[in-house]
Design an enzyme around this catalytic site. Structure first.
Site, short mmCIF file in Angstrom:
data_model
loop_
_atom_site.label_atom_id
_atom_site.label_comp_id
_atom_site.label_asym_id
_atom_site.label_seq_id
_atom_site.Cartn_x
_atom_site.Cartn_y
_atom_site.Cartn_z
N HIS A 25 -2.15 10.34 4.15
CA HIS A 25 -1.01 10.12 3.68
C HIS A 25 -0.90 10.15 2.09
CE1 HIS A 25 2.71 8.23 2.26
NE2 HIS A 25 3.42 8.96 3.23
N ASN A 26 -1.48 9.13 1.70
CA ASN A 26 -1.59 8.78 0.42
C ASN A 26 -2.22 9.83 -0.60
OD1 ASN A 26 -0.47 6.28 1.31
ND2 ASN A 26 -1.67 5.05 0.10
N SER B 293 4.19 3.54 5.97
CA SER B 293 4.68 4.01 4.78
C SER B 293 5.93 3.86 4.65
CB SER B 293 4.23 5.40 4.52
OG SER B 293 4.49 6.09 3.61
N GLY B 294 6.62 3.93 3.28
CA GLY B 294 7.97 4.01 3.02
C GLY B 294 8.46 3.00 1.85
N ALA C 75 -5.25 -5.34 0.73
CA ALA C 75 -6.41 -4.80 1.33
C ALA C 75 -7.67 -5.21 0.59
CB ALA C 75 -6.39 -3.08 1.13
N GLU D 78 0.14 12.43 -1.04
CA GLU D 78 1.28 11.55 -1.84
C GLU D 78 0.71 11.84 -3.39
OE1 GLU D 78 2.61 7.50 -1.05
OE2 GLU D 78 2.02 6.70 -2.76
N TYR D 79 -0.36 11.58 -3.65
CA TYR D 79 -0.88 11.74 -5.05
C TYR D 79 -0.79 13.18 -5.56
CZ TYR D 79 -3.70 7.14 -5.48
OH TYR D 79 -3.82 6.00 -5.47
N LEU E 293 4.23 -12.89 3.30
CA LEU E 293 5.69 -12.89 3.11
C LEU E 293 6.10 -12.23 1.96
CD1 LEU E 293 6.72 -15.98 5.33
CD2 LEU E 293 6.58 -13.65 6.00
N ARG F 231 -5.02 11.26 -12.77
CA ARG F 231 -4.48 9.63 -13.17
C ARG F 231 -5.61 8.87 -14.10
NH1 ARG F 231 -1.38 6.73 -8.25
NH2 ARG F 231 -0.34 8.37 -7.57
N LYS G 31 -3.45 7.03 7.17
CA LYS G 31 -2.42 6.63 6.08
C LYS G 31 -3.25 6.95 4.60
CE LYS G 31 0.58 4.75 3.66
NZ LYS G 31 0.56 3.54 2.83
#
Ligand code: 6PG
Length: 473
Positions: free
Chosen positions: A186-187, A129-130, A77, A190-191, A12, A288, A183
């Site tokens: 997606h990431n 994602s979001g 994770a 994103e990078y 939570l 990075r 996912k």
């Protein structure tokens, strides 16, 4: 609430909490559980949602959920996922479902699927994602794997996900660990998009002499055109954020070392494994890492003093227009790399992924949502066998006109020692992909020379080895 809850949520923290509220808003009753009593209390103190309840006792939590149970996890994770599963298992019944909504590594997900299936449980990996806002008001959701489990959650996912023109940004992605694989891709994208934007910022700031206010105006303008996307929009806002604890704008006081949680690197690692080139993403991960070597860079900068004279751009507007076109071209090339890898992974791992579906559910809710995804979706809908997005009629003309500008922008960066790793990687990928001939014949000759690794010939079939006439020790 005396009835049993439709779903359970473990974890939570901000993401889990927001997802519970989102589910509740859409009429789904949810029981929450967290080891941290403060987070349990936080959810229970809300008097706006009467179809949710948080527990600090895992047994009471499990007992409060309708059977067969569907329990979602939004926990970090890695080993924590396994620890939670182990704690849950003795309390579950056969046919109950666990859904991991975190950023788990797809290999771990596949292992968990196999292990839990043998024990009679359903397990799914699901990408969300979001960020925090997405979880609360509509993320992009990438579920994959067990179809029985999926049937239990598909309506709920459609309800809580982001919508584009009324269409939910979620769909069944594919078998096994496909949800977490998608996912991860997606990431990785994103990078690369973030890296390309930061390279654009570097050139605009240093060569263009743009102030933060001007950068805000440029990115705001870009966001009204073909680059329209969440990442461009947040970037424009970032430039106007004042620093509450320092002077001027916050951006100028943020340390230039980028962190990462690993999903981009996982994509690079698997790209090497399945032999799918994604250099823009590799470069973004590497950059990075280089940025995080701040201490080394500070020392090294004194060793090799660059010629600090960077000629200012003659015309700021022309520079901004050029970078806009170069960035758009690089965005297309980045998506091309990521989606080509997804196709290859789908074939390698038998995921059965439909790239058009993936592109369409990325149109809203997720971090890489962008206007361009509408055209990408169309390109794959029109040709499901499209080998590479760069070959599609939807993008080939844009690439033809964008390529000279991309080259010009990179040249500017290189001229002034402004690193352009992802931009250059995009152009190198483009140049290589569209080259009928590459100098790999020499690499084959070298391999055969020093190791008798053999080579193929361009003029006839077969495998060849040469006793090279010179011996070099
Ligand atoms: C998302 C994001 C998210 C990711 C962060 C941070 O889709 O909502 O991809 O899942 O965790 O972007 O990632 P890094 O810490 O690796 O930058």
């Amino acid at each position: 609430m005396s009835e049993l809850y439709s779903f359970g949520m473990i974890g939570l923290g901000t993401m889990g909490n927001n997802m519970v509220l989102n589910m509740s808003d859409h009429g789904y009753s949810v029981a929450g559980y967290d080891k941290n009593p403060a987070q349990v209390a936080e959810l229970n103190k809300l008097d706006t949602h009467d179809n949710i309840e948080a527990f600090d006792d895992i047994k009471a939590f499990v007992a409060s959920i309708k059977v067969p149970r569907t329990i979602l996890l939004l926990v970090p994770a890695g080993h924590i996922v396994d620890a939670v599963i182990e704690e849950l298992k003795p309390l579950l019944q056969k046919e109950d479902t666990i859904i991991d909504c975190g950023n788990s590594h797809f290999v771990d997900t596949q292992l968990r699927i196999d292990t839990l299936a043998k024990e009679g449980f359903h397990f799914m990996g699901l990408g969300v994602s979001g960020g925090e806002t997405g979880a609360r008001f509509g993320p992009s959701i990438m579920p994959g794997g067990d179809k029985t489990a999926y049937a239990r959650i598909s309506d709920m996912l459609a309800a809580v996900s982001a919508k584009v023109n009324g269409e939910p940004c979620t769909a069944y992605i594919g078998t096994g660990a496909a949800g977490h694989y998608v996912k991860m891709v997606h990431n990785g994208i994103e990078y690369a998009l973030m890296q390309l934007i930061s390279e654009s910022y570097h050139l605009l700031k240093v060569h263009g002499g743009f102030t933060n206010e001007e950068l805000n105006a440029v990115f705001t303008d870009w966001n009204k055109g073909k680059l329209q996307s969440f990442l461009i929009e947040i970037t424009s806002a970032i430039f106007l954020q004042p620093d509450e604890s320092g002077k001027g704008m916050l951006i100028d006081n943020i340390l230039d070392t980028a962190h990462q949680k690993g999903t981009g690197a996982w994509m690079s690692q698997d790209a090497m494994k399945i032999q799918s080139p994604i250099p823009a993403i590799d470069a973004a991960v590497t950059q990075r890492i280089l940025s995080s070597m701040k201490q080394d860079r500070v020392v090294a900068a004194r060793f090799f003093a660059k010629d600090n004279h960077i000629e200012k751009a003659a015309n700021k507007e022309t520079l901004a227009n050029d970078i806009e076109n170069a960035l758009y071209t690089a965005f297309i090339i980045t998506y091309s790399q990521g989606l080509a890898m997804l196709q290859q992974a789908s074939a390698t791992y038998n995921y059965g992924i439909d790239v058009a579906t993936v592109a369409s559910i990325w149109r809203g809710g997720c971090i890489i949502r962008a206007a361009i995804l509408k055209e990408i979706t169309t390109a794959y809908q029109n040709n499901a066998d499209l080998k590479n997005l760069m070959l599609s009629p939807e993008f080939s003309d844009t690439l033809k006109t964008g390529e000279p500008t991309l080259r010009r922008v990179i040249q500017k960066g290189l001229q002034y020692a402004i690193p352009m790793p992802s931009f250059s990687a995009c152009l190198n990928y483009f140049d290589s992909y569209f080259s009928e001939w590459l100098p790999a014949n020499l690499i084959q000759a070298q391999r055969d020379f020093f190791g008798a690794h053999t080579y193929e010939r361009a003029d006839k079939d077969g495998i060849f080895h040469t006793n090279w006439s010179q011996t070099i020790y």
